[in-house]
Write an enzyme that holds these catalytic residues in place. Structure first.
Site, PDB file in Angstrom:
ATOM      1  N   GLU A 246      34.520  31.022  59.290  1.00 36.97           N
ATOM      2  CA  GLU A 246      35.287  30.089  58.339  1.00 36.97           C
ATOM      3  C   GLU A 246      36.527  30.839  57.998  1.00 36.97           C
ATOM      4  O   GLU A 246      36.309  31.587  57.036  1.00 36.97           O
ATOM      5  CB  GLU A 246      34.629  29.710  57.188  1.00 36.97           C
ATOM      6  CG  GLU A 246      33.397  28.747  57.428  1.00 36.97           C
ATOM      7  CD  GLU A 246      33.389  27.493  58.151  1.00 36.97           C
ATOM      8  OE1 GLU A 246      34.636  26.972  58.382  1.00 36.97           O
ATOM      9  OE2 GLU A 246      32.388  26.792  58.115  1.00 36.97           O
ATOM     10  N   CYS A 280      40.921  28.028  50.870  1.00 38.66           N
ATOM     11  CA  CYS A 280      41.302  27.948  52.369  1.00 38.66           C
ATOM     12  C   CYS A 280      41.727  26.692  52.858  1.00 38.66           C
ATOM     13  O   CYS A 280      42.622  26.883  53.829  1.00 38.66           O
ATOM     14  CB  CYS A 280      39.973  28.640  53.083  1.00 38.66           C
ATOM     15  SG  CYS A 280      38.608  27.524  52.827  1.00 38.66           S
ATOM     16  N   GLU A 379      49.255  31.803  55.691  1.00 34.50           N
ATOM     17  CA  GLU A 379      48.551  31.626  54.525  1.00 34.50           C
ATOM     18  C   GLU A 379      49.296  32.230  53.348  1.00 34.50           C
ATOM     19  O   GLU A 379      49.166  33.611  53.384  1.00 34.50           O
ATOM     20  CB  GLU A 379      47.330  31.861  54.759  1.00 34.50           C
ATOM     21  CG  GLU A 379      46.274  30.946  54.035  1.00 34.50           C
ATOM     22  CD  GLU A 379      44.804  31.346  54.301  1.00 34.50           C
ATOM     23  OE1 GLU A 379      44.598  32.495  54.918  1.00 34.50           O
ATOM     24  OE2 GLU A 379      44.002  30.564  54.207  1.00 34.50           O
TER      25      GLU A 379
HETATM   26  P1  NAD Z   1      39.156  39.002  53.393  1.00 35.62           P
HETATM   27  O1  NAD Z   1      38.796  38.744  54.855  1.00 35.62           O
HETATM   28  O2  NAD Z   1      39.594  40.442  53.086  1.00 35.62           O
HETATM   29  O3  NAD Z   1      37.548  39.514  52.966  1.00 35.62           O
HETATM   30  C1  NAD Z   1      36.393  38.500  53.177  1.00 35.62           C
HETATM   31  C2  NAD Z   1      34.982  39.257  52.931  1.00 35.62           C
HETATM   32  O4  NAD Z   1      35.174  40.236  54.012  1.00 35.62           O
HETATM   33  C3  NAD Z   1      34.775  40.106  51.477  1.00 35.62           C
HETATM   34  O5  NAD Z   1      33.567  40.008  51.347  1.00 35.62           O
HETATM   35  C4  NAD Z   1      35.390  41.323  52.354  1.00 35.62           C
HETATM   36  O6  NAD Z   1      34.888  42.454  51.630  1.00 35.62           O
HETATM   37  C5  NAD Z   1      34.852  41.325  53.578  1.00 35.62           C
HETATM   38  N1  NAD Z   1      35.059  42.402  54.783  1.00 35.62           N
HETATM   39  C6  NAD Z   1      36.554  42.901  54.582  1.00 35.62           C
HETATM   40  N2  NAD Z   1      36.799  43.883  55.557  1.00 35.62           N
HETATM   41  C7  NAD Z   1      35.670  43.643  56.477  1.00 35.62           C
HETATM   42  C8  NAD Z   1      35.095  44.381  57.544  1.00 35.62           C
HETATM   43  N3  NAD Z   1      35.737  45.419  58.178  1.00 35.62           N
HETATM   44  N4  NAD Z   1      33.841  44.021  58.019  1.00 35.62           N
HETATM   45  C9  NAD Z   1      33.137  43.033  57.383  1.00 35.62           C
HETATM   46  N5  NAD Z   1      33.560  42.582  55.934  1.00 35.62           N
HETATM   47  C10 NAD Z   1      34.449  42.832  55.731  1.00 35.62           C
HETATM   48  O7  NAD Z   1      39.316  37.733  52.705  1.00 35.62           O
HETATM   49  P2  NAD Z   1      39.474  37.574  51.254  1.00 35.62           P
HETATM   50  O8  NAD Z   1      40.831  38.282  50.835  1.00 35.62           O
HETATM   51  O9  NAD Z   1      38.225  38.048  50.485  1.00 35.62           O
HETATM   52  O10 NAD Z   1      39.547  35.988  51.113  1.00 35.62           O
HETATM   53  C11 NAD Z   1      41.004  35.518  51.590  1.00 35.62           C
HETATM   54  C12 NAD Z   1      40.686  34.864  52.994  1.00 35.62           C
HETATM   55  O11 NAD Z   1      39.696  34.179  53.125  1.00 35.62           O
HETATM   56  C13 NAD Z   1      42.048  33.992  53.294  1.00 35.62           C
HETATM   57  O12 NAD Z   1      42.480  34.082  54.372  1.00 35.62           O
HETATM   58  C14 NAD Z   1      41.245  32.652  53.179  1.00 35.62           C
HETATM   59  O13 NAD Z   1      41.911  31.676  53.680  1.00 35.62           O
HETATM   60  C15 NAD Z   1      39.845  32.810  53.616  1.00 35.62           C
HETATM   61  N6  NAD Z   1      38.900  31.825  53.283  1.00 35.62           N
HETATM   62  C16 NAD Z   1      38.447  30.980  54.005  1.00 35.62           C
HETATM   63  C17 NAD Z   1      37.547  30.117  53.689  1.00 35.62           C
HETATM   64  C18 NAD Z   1      37.017  28.904  54.686  1.00 35.62           C
HETATM   65  O14 NAD Z   1      35.872  28.380  54.370  1.00 35.62           O
HETATM   66  N7  NAD Z   1      37.673  28.894  55.824  1.00 35.62           N
HETATM   67  C19 NAD Z   1      37.210  30.022  52.532  1.00 35.62           C
HETATM   68  C20 NAD Z   1      37.532  31.067  51.523  1.00 35.62           C
HETATM   69  C21 NAD Z   1      38.358  31.942  52.100  1.00 35.62           C
END
Ligand code: NAD
Length: 477
Positions: A246, A280, A379
């Site tokens: 997602e 998102c 975004e």
């Molecule tokens: P992010 O991708 O930086 O982090 C998301 C999660 O992934 C966090 O728990 C983070 O610790 C983890 N993560 C980071 N690096 C990783 C790695 N190398 N391996 C495994 N896990 C890792 O995103 P964010 O800053 O937490 O959230 C914002 C983003 O998430 C935006 O782009 C937003 O659109 C997206 N988002 C999407 C949805 C959806 O349902 N489509 C919902 C919420 C957020």
């Protein structure tokens, strides 16, 4: 200080290091979480596997459903407490934090009823055979959760996985874990066996990466940025582990000249300012039919100028952003807009009570944003609405589809035939006609196409992704 939650026990990290928890409303630390390690992740996966092979897979679907229902009731009893935790941790205005807690209640309520309704099929086949399919859980599912809606995303992802018969290992965002650690305790009180729900906190590149690489994780549900979604897929591909992604969006709100503006305007605004734009599915692009463009922007501009931003507890229109780097990210986008001479129509106001050290950003309405500019492509994840005009339906479709994303689209028109044409032609996982988000109902399958990801969560549909089909062919003559 907060500890991991593994096998229904609070556990310290082997790193003996912590990460501060910051209040986005004032930028000050007020708690600490464990900085997890690959060893901690391994302990959580082992606890989950033991639970799955031991008690969990012996539970009937109806018994599993009762456990989920008890958890839903526990969460309902503690909804105010959970909302208060989430409010401080994420900077959410009170009404948003409460709505998130109630959505969590609904996810477990919905999935409690779904447990014993998921079944396979019998397939007509050659004479002498009976063929049937079973829907089997993957086993141990991993859930990587972002900071913007921890409770809601936990509910849809973990709720669905448990209902389908899996046990879960959760890696919440390092920026927002506190509510989920409390939910895990409530699950133990509700009777969930040791190891059914495990939470390991820490940085993504450390414990998130360890989760994605762990051979004991049978399926990964990831919600977050496209960049990390790519990394997770690459790592999971090494061992052919299935993934549900997602990711983000740059979702269009398309307003035709025949739209009911009184209905549309508050929804258009909410779709970009809810959760300070850190959603998102935020409606971050506004596409307006030419003849309506000027009058609509005039009304919208006045409304934007009246939006008030301040500390979460003041429960205004908009709270702070999650962290300083997110604030900087929004500033960078706005400075790019200025350099590209993109006109700003209006901006809301940050109230005087907002501490200087908090991460505030006034909602901003931009106009005439070129379709190819990064403000129309990427975004922002902040309360910034990029508006532009179109001349006819074909151009509206072209512009709506002109990004790498495809998560959600909102269409405003009274013309029934056009509603259906637009719904078919727009490339996205959800289309909302004369509304946006439909109140976020837990029943509604959710997910994207293109760079917004694949697989669906929410609704009954999610249960197909959290299971695998086994075909059994019996030759009996
Ligand atoms: P992010 O991708 O930086 O982090 C998301 C999660 O992934 C966090 O728990 C983070 O610790 C983890 N993560 C980071 N690096 C990783 C790695 N190398 N391996 C495994 N896990 C890792 O995103 P964010 O800053 O937490 O959230 C914002 C983003 O998430 C935006 O782009 C937003 O659109 C997206 N988002 C999407 C949805 C959806 O349902 N489509 C919902 C919420 C957020």
């Amino acid at each position: 200080m907060q500890l991991h939650y593994i096998g229904n026990s609070k556990v310290r990290s082997t790193s003996e290091r912590t990460i501060p928890v910051i209040d986005p409303s004032d930028g000050h630390p007020y708690d600490e979480i464990q900085r997890g390690t690959a060893e901690d992740m391994d302990a959580a996966v082992k606890a989950a596997r033991q639970c799955y092979e031991g008690v969990w897979r012996k539970l009937s679907a109806a018994e599993r459903g009762r456990l989920l229902m008890r958890l839903s009731q526990k969460i309902a009893e503690h909804a105010d407490e959970l909302a208060a935790i989430e409010q401080r941790d994420c900077g959410k205005p009170t009404k948003q934090a409460k709505a998130d807690a109630l959505a969590l209640v609904r996810y477990f309520e919905f999935y409690s009823g779904a447990c014993d309704k998921l079944h396979g099929e019998t397939i007509p086949y050659q004479q002498g055979y009976t063929v049937l399919t079973w829907r089997e859980p993957h086993g141990v599912t991993g859930h990587v959760i972002p900071w913007n809606y921890p409770m809601q995303i936990f509910g849809r992802s973990v709720g669905g996985a448990l209902a389908a018969g899996n046990v879960c290992v959760v890696k919440p965002s390092e920026d927002a874990c506190l509510s989920l650690l409390r939910v895990a305790e409530l699950a133990a009180e509700a009777g969930f066996p040791d190891g059914a729900i495990n939470i390991v906190t820490g940085y993504g590149h450390e414990v998130g990466d360890a989760l994605a690489r762990h051979a004991g994780i049978d399926h990964i549900s990831f919600t977050g940025s496209p960049r990390v979604g790519t990394l997770i897929q690459q790592v999971a591909a090494e061992r052919h582990c299935p993934v549900t992604l997602e990711l983000g969006g740059k979702s269009p709100q398309v307003v035709f000249a025949d739209a009911d503006l009184d209905e549309a305007l508050p929804v258009v605004i909410n779709a970009i300012v809810q959760n300070a734009g850190q959603t998102c599915s935020a409606g971050s692009r506004l596409l307006v039919e030419q003849s309506l463009y000027e009058p609509l922007l005039e009304r919208l501009g006045k409304a934007f100028a009246n939006l008030r931003v301040g500390p979460a507890a003041m429960d205004l229109d908009v709270g702070p952003l999650i962290r300083q780097s997110q604030q900087q990210r929004v500033w960078d986008f706005l400075s790019d807009a200025q350099h590209a001479d993109i006109p700003m129509v209006a901006q809301g106001q940050v109230v005087d009570e907002a501490p200087e050290s908090g991460y505030y950003q006034a909602p901003t309405l931009l106009r005439d944003v070129p379709v190819t500019h990064r403000l129309a492509q990427e975004e922002v994840f902040g309360p910034v609405l990029a508006s532009m005009s179109f001349k006819d339906e074909d151009q509206a479709v072209e512009m709506a589809n002109a990004t790498h994303f495809g998560l959600v689209a909102g269409i405003w028109t009274r013309d029934g035939a056009r509603q259906l044409r637009m719904a078919r032609r727009v490339k996205s996982g959800q289309v909302f006609i004369n509304n946006y988000g439909a109140g976020g109902g837990v029943e509604l399958p959710f997910g994207g196409v293109k760079s917004s990801g694949y697989g669906r969560e929410k609704g009954f549909e999610a249960l197909y992704g959290f299971t695998t089909v086994k075909t059994v062919a019996i030759k009996h003559g």
